[in-house]
Structure formats: structure tokens, C-alpha cells
Design a protein around this motif. Structure first.
Motif, mmCIF file in Angstrom:
data_model
loop_
_atom_site.group_PDB
_atom_site.id
_atom_site.type_symbol
_atom_site.label_atom_id
_atom_site.label_comp_id
_atom_site.label_asym_id
_atom_site.label_seq_id
_atom_site.Cartn_x
_atom_site.Cartn_y
_atom_site.Cartn_z
ATOM 1 N N ALA A 124 51.848 16.148 42.445
ATOM 2 C CA ALA A 124 51.787 15.845 43.871
ATOM 3 C C ALA A 124 52.581 16.850 44.698
ATOM 4 N N THR A 125 53.733 17.287 44.190
ATOM 5 C CA THR A 125 54.527 18.268 44.944
ATOM 6 C C THR A 125 53.840 19.628 44.962
ATOM 7 N N CYS A 126 53.057 19.943 43.936
ATOM 8 C CA CYS A 126 52.260 21.173 43.962
ATOM 9 C C CYS A 126 51.155 21.077 45.001
ATOM 10 N N VAL A 127 50.586 19.884 45.180
ATOM 11 C CA VAL A 127 49.566 19.675 46.214
ATOM 12 C C VAL A 127 50.188 19.881 47.598
ATOM 13 N N ILE A 128 51.405 19.373 47.793
ATOM 14 C CA ILE A 128 52.085 19.606 49.081
ATOM 15 C C ILE A 128 52.276 21.098 49.301
ATOM 16 N N SER A 129 52.627 21.832 48.243
ATOM 17 C CA SER A 129 52.800 23.283 48.351
ATOM 18 C C SER A 129 51.506 23.956 48.780
ATOM 19 N N LEU A 130 50.377 23.487 48.254
ATOM 20 C CA LEU A 130 49.083 24.041 48.683
ATOM 21 C C LEU A 130 48.882 23.828 50.169
ATOM 22 N N HIS A 131 49.215 22.658 50.661
ATOM 23 C CA HIS A 131 49.099 22.386 52.090
ATOM 24 C C HIS A 131 50.011 23.304 52.902
ATOM 25 N N VAL A 132 51.209 23.565 52.375
ATOM 26 C CA VAL A 132 52.131 24.489 53.043
ATOM 27 C C VAL A 132 51.512 25.875 53.146
ATOM 28 N N LEU A 133 50.938 26.355 52.055
ATOM 29 C CA LEU A 133 50.327 27.686 52.049
ATOM 30 C C LEU A 133 49.154 27.761 53.019
ATOM 31 N N ILE A 134 48.396 26.676 53.143
ATOM 32 C CA ILE A 134 47.258 26.657 54.075
ATOM 33 C C ILE A 134 47.744 26.694 55.519
ATOM 34 N N LEU A 135 48.836 25.973 55.813
ATOM 35 C CA LEU A 135 49.340 25.884 57.183
ATOM 36 C C LEU A 135 50.222 27.067 57.577
ATOM 37 N N MET A 136 50.709 27.813 56.602
ATOM 38 C CA MET A 136 51.660 28.875 56.904
ATOM 39 C C MET A 136 51.128 29.919 57.890
ATOM 40 N N ALA A 190 65.903 23.495 59.489
ATOM 41 C CA ALA A 190 65.504 24.503 58.512
ATOM 42 C C ALA A 190 66.253 24.411 57.178
ATOM 43 N N PRO A 191 67.598 24.262 57.157
ATOM 44 C CA PRO A 191 68.270 24.157 55.855
ATOM 45 C C PRO A 191 67.783 22.978 55.019
ATOM 46 N N ALA A 192 67.351 21.898 55.672
ATOM 47 C CA ALA A 192 66.798 20.764 54.924
ATOM 48 C C ALA A 192 65.505 21.154 54.224
ATOM 49 N N ALA A 193 64.727 22.048 54.846
ATOM 50 C CA ALA A 193 63.511 22.544 54.196
ATOM 51 C C ALA A 193 63.864 23.311 52.934
ATOM 52 N N GLY A 194 64.953 24.091 52.995
ATOM 53 C CA GLY A 194 65.412 24.794 51.802
ATOM 54 C C GLY A 194 65.849 23.845 50.713
ATOM 55 N N PHE A 195 66.474 22.742 51.098
ATOM 56 C CA PHE A 195 66.913 21.708 50.151
ATOM 57 C C PHE A 195 65.706 21.129 49.411
ATOM 58 N N VAL A 196 64.705 20.707 50.168
ATOM 59 C CA VAL A 196 63.498 20.134 49.562
ATOM 60 C C VAL A 196 62.785 21.173 48.701
ATOM 61 N N ALA A 197 62.734 22.410 49.184
ATOM 62 C CA ALA A 197 62.048 23.471 48.438
ATOM 63 C C ALA A 197 62.673 23.683 47.068
ATOM 64 N N ASN A 198 63.986 23.611 46.980
ATOM 65 C CA ASN A 198 64.658 23.798 45.703
ATOM 66 C C ASN A 198 64.289 22.711 44.701
ATOM 67 N N ILE A 199 64.239 21.469 45.162
ATOM 68 C CA ILE A 199 63.883 20.369 44.271
ATOM 69 C C ILE A 199 62.425 20.477 43.836
ATOM 70 N N TYR A 200 61.533 20.730 44.786
ATOM 71 C CA TYR A 200 60.111 20.805 44.460
ATOM 72 C C TYR A 200 59.794 22.052 43.641
ATOM 73 N N PHE A 201 60.572 23.101 43.794
ATOM 74 C CA PHE A 201 60.402 24.294 42.964
ATOM 75 C C PHE A 201 60.646 23.953 41.494
ATOM 76 N N ILE A 202 61.679 23.173 41.228
ATOM 77 C CA ILE A 202 61.967 22.746 39.850
ATOM 78 C C ILE A 202 60.828 21.886 39.316
ATOM 79 N N PHE A 203 60.277 21.017 40.159
ATOM 80 C CA PHE A 203 59.133 20.201 39.738
ATOM 81 C C PHE A 203 57.927 21.091 39.403
ATOM 82 N N SER A 204 57.709 22.127 40.206
ATOM 83 C CA SER A 204 56.568 23.009 39.976
ATOM 84 C C SER A 204 56.678 23.714 38.634
ATOM 85 N N LEU A 205 57.887 24.045 38.234
ATOM 86 C CA LEU A 205 58.083 24.697 36.939
ATOM 87 C C LEU A 205 57.657 23.804 35.778
ATOM 88 N N GLN A 206 57.630 22.500 35.995
ATOM 89 C CA GLN A 206 57.276 21.555 34.922
ATOM 90 C C GLN A 206 55.788 21.257 34.872
#
Length: 417
Positions: A124-136, A190-206
């Protein structure tokens, strides 16, 4: 999927639609308390013949978090009585506790007690990342075209929350210090976005699927970079490698390498200390005004905690003076905020569960990939306690708390396979 998995997956993959209607801040408490009540009901009605791996339980490790967060509420009540803040204010603060600190206990309970596979959250967090890439591209275009940075504030703000930024839809932000753009995506700053990104990055690695894994890795790396948070970049680079080292300490190669590294560090200690001092100066100089405000807020919080309310704290958050741009006292730092609002008792109520979980996962990660992820999550939470308020951002990091709960249950050898 189980009903609880379906609900969590739905809430995660529709993160952006919930953000656009201003409901993201309200979503986590509603989902958390609903699933927690569902957990209690399942524990009550389950029969003894239910298979052990499907039983609804709350392990000891989760009870540590529950005890800590209940202690937060106790400190809140006593502080309100000490400063004669009144029953209405106590009720309002308790509602805030239910939407903040309480989530740090109920989501681990959900992860431990209900049938939720970590893989569902990873995907699910990878799906959110796809949405981020589409909206970027749209978010970049908004800045280049000088469109209004804030589109609107959701009417749902009337429900109540920490501030309008939790209900506003923003395309980009302008850094007051540098004048450059920063992107906060679906977070309040913005720093909160970095916080979430770090957690979801670890999830993406799995993630097992290679395509989804790379979508998650690329998306969340870009979010951490575009947030322009210094801590986000440091944590992104070092958190997982450190976790891999700590989770392989029993291997002879890692042990010998560690011993050699310590011996080498002893020989070049002066050079290392000078490099560290230089790095800290560079870190501070990158955003000097932000560093000044953070340091001043911390000093005010500690001084007033020591002199006015050392045990139970002040009970409520107060705005600071003009010197700190009227920022809340103790904000930008979980420990200073706890000392000021909930005193030494509140400080211990967070420190003990974090330390307990860190030690628990450090041991279990030697043989468990899920505990390795949970160990990394706890380390990221600890890093961010020195830069953010965990309570106020718990509505964003709740998927990581579900994983922590699942890993705690796995330590009892009853995890989902």
C-alpha cells in the motif's frame, strides 16, 4: 484479505483523496479506535479452540506501550488539577490525547492482536509512492507557474485540530529562510514529509515485487529530498545500514569488523571528533534561523519545566514569545515538549516503551526480518523525537506502529506467516 487488512489497505491507498478533502488528520483516530474496539470484542468472543496463530491477543510488549500512554493521560489530568485549568479544558485535552499519544499504543495493539500481514502495508505504501510520482509534475509546475501555494483549508477544520495546516491543501511552500521551494506533500509541514518518507522507504525495501519496490524506493527518496529536511536525508542514508549491522551482531564477520572499526576509531579519534564538529556546524548553518528557534524553544521549555512543574508538567501547550516566532513551547522536540506539558512522568512514559522496544527488537532482529524492520522503525522514531513531536504526527506514522505490533507478536512466536 481479512476485514482489518482491507480497511487498512483502503485507508492507505486513498491517502491523497483523504488529504484533498482534509480528512487525513481525522482518519487515523477513527480507524485506530474502531479497530481497537473490534480487537477487544474479538478477544471477548473468541473460543478456546481457536488456532493460536489466529487468536486475538495483546502481548506484554504492547502492554508496555499501553501503560506508557495511559500514564500520559494521568499526567495530563493531574497537571490540569494542579494549575486549576477546569473540567472543560481537561476534556478537550483528553480528546487531544485520544487523537495523539493514545495512537502510539492502540495501533501496536491492532498490529499484534488482529490478522494484518505486513506485506499488505508494504504494498500500500508503494501505491502511495506511485501517486506521489504522478502528482509530482503538477506540484513542480505550480511553483514554476507561481500558482497560489495554498489552495484551500478544508471545512472539516471545524471538527478541531492542532491548526489549519492539518486541514489545508498546499501545492508547495516557500522557505522563509532561503526563499526556495519546499514540498510537504500530504503532511502539515515539509520536515514531516521527510519523516513519513523515511518510514515508507524502509517499507518499500521489503516489497517482494521488484517493480513496486523500485516505485516505492524512487518515490520516497524524492519526497525526502524535496522536503529539504536535513534530518530526513541523514536518516534516509544511515538508518537501514545501521539496522543491518545491529541485526547481524551475532555473525563473526560483523563482530570482528565492529571490533576493528572501534580500534581504528580509537587511533583516529581526534580526526573523527573534528569531522563531527565540522559536520554539526554545517548542519546548523544550512538553516541557521530554524536551528536558533529550535534551540531557544528547548531552553524555554526546560527552564519553565524545572522551575514551575517538574513532576507532572503544565498540562497544556503554550505559545512562545516573539523571539521564537510564537511557536509552541517545546515544539520541534518530543522530549522538551513532554517535559513542559507532562513533566518527568510524561518523559518516562515515552522513554521506557521506546527503550524496551529497542532492546526487544535488537535481540529478535538477529533471527527475524520483521523484527529487523521494527528495529529500524524504532530507531527512526527515536531520531525524530529530537526534531518533531511524535504525538502530533502519530496520525501519519500509524502504519509503522502496526508493524511494530506485528513484530512484538512475532517475538511470541505467534506471528502471521
Amino acid at each position: 484479505m481479512t476485514p482489518e487488512e482491507s480497511l487498512i489497505r483502503f485507508c492507505l491507498i486513498y491517502t491523497w483523496p483523504f488529504y484533498f478533502i482534509g480528512a487525513l488528520y481525522l482518519l487515523a483516530p477513527i480507524v485506530g479506535w474502531t479497530l481497537f474496539i473490534f480487537l477487544i470484542a474479538r478477544m471477548y468472543v473468541q473460543t478456546p479452540d481457536r488456532p493460536p496463530h489466529r487468536r486475538a491477543i495483546i502481548p506484554i510488549g504492547v502492554w508496555v506501550w499501553i501503560a506508557g500512554m495511559l500514564t500520559m493521560e494521568l499526567a495530563l489530568i493531574i497537571a490540569h488539577v494542579d494549575f486549576s485549568l477546569g473540567i472543560p479544558m481537561m476534556v478537550k485535552s483528553s480528546i487531544g490525547w485520544a487523537k495523539g499519544w493514545a495512537l502510539l499504543a492502540i495501533f501496536p495493539a491492532i498490529g499484534a492482536g488482529l490478522q494484518i500481514r505486513p506485506a499488505v502495508i508494504y504494498r500500500a505504501t508503494c501505491v502511495i509512492s506511485l501517486h506521489v510520482l504522478i502528482l509530482m509534475p503538477l506540484l513542480f509546475f505550480a511553483y514554476v507557474a507561481h500558482l497560489p501555494s495554498q489552495l484551500y483549508v478544508s471545512p472539516l477544520q471545524i471538527v478541531g485540530g492542532p491548526g489549519p495546516e492539518f486541514f489545508s491543501v498546499t501545492l508547495y511552500n516557500i522557505d522563509a529562510t532561503t526563499g526556495g521551494p519546499r514540498w510537504r506533500f500530504f503532511t502539515p509541514w515539509a520536515p514531516a514529509a521527510g519523516f513519513v518518507a523515511n518510514i515508507y522507504f524502509i517499507f518499500s525495501l521489503q516489497e517482494k515485487n521488484k517493480a513496486w519496490r523500485w516505485i516505492g524506493i524512487i518515490g520516497w527518496t524524492l519526497v525526502a529530498i524535496l522536503s529539504k529536511s536535513r534530518l530526513a536525508l541523514i536518516v534516509l542514508i544511515f538508518s537501514w545500514p545501521i539496522t543491518l549491522v545491529l541485526s547481524n551482531m551475532r555473525r563473526p564477520a560483523v563482530a570482528f569488523s565492529g571490533a576493528g572499526a572501534i580500534a581504528f576509531a580509537g587511533l583516529v579519534g581526534n580526526v573523527v571528533m573534528e569531522a563531527y564538529s565540522s559536520a554539526m556546524e554545517t548542519f546548523t548553518a544550512a538553516r541557521p534561523e530554524s536551528s536558533r528557534v529550535r534551540a531557544t524553544l528547548g531552553r524555554i521549555a526546560v527552564n519553565r519545566w524545572q522551575s514551575e512543574a517538574p513532576i507532572w508538567g503544565h498540562g497544556i501547550v503554550e505559545r512562545g514569545p516573539h523571539l521564537v516566532e510564537y511557536m509552541p513551547i517545546g515544539s520541534h522536540h518530543s522530549w522538551y515538549g513532554l517535559l513542559y506539558v507532562k513533566g518527568a512522568v510524561g518523559f518516562a512514559a515515552l522513554a521506557i516503551p521506546l527503550i524496551y522496544s529497542l532492546i526487544c527488537f535488537l535481540e529478535k532482529s538477529q533471527n527475524s526480518s520483521l523484527s529487523r524492520v521494527a528495529l529500524c522503525i524504532i530507531m527512526i522514531l527515536i531520531f525524530y523525537t529530537f526534531a518533531e513531536n511524535l504525538e502530533i504526527l502519530s496520525y501519519l506514522i500509524w502504519p509503522s506502529l502496526v508493524i511494530v505490533g506485528a513484530a512484538i507478536r512475532e517475538s511470541r512466536k505467534t506471528s502471521l506467516q
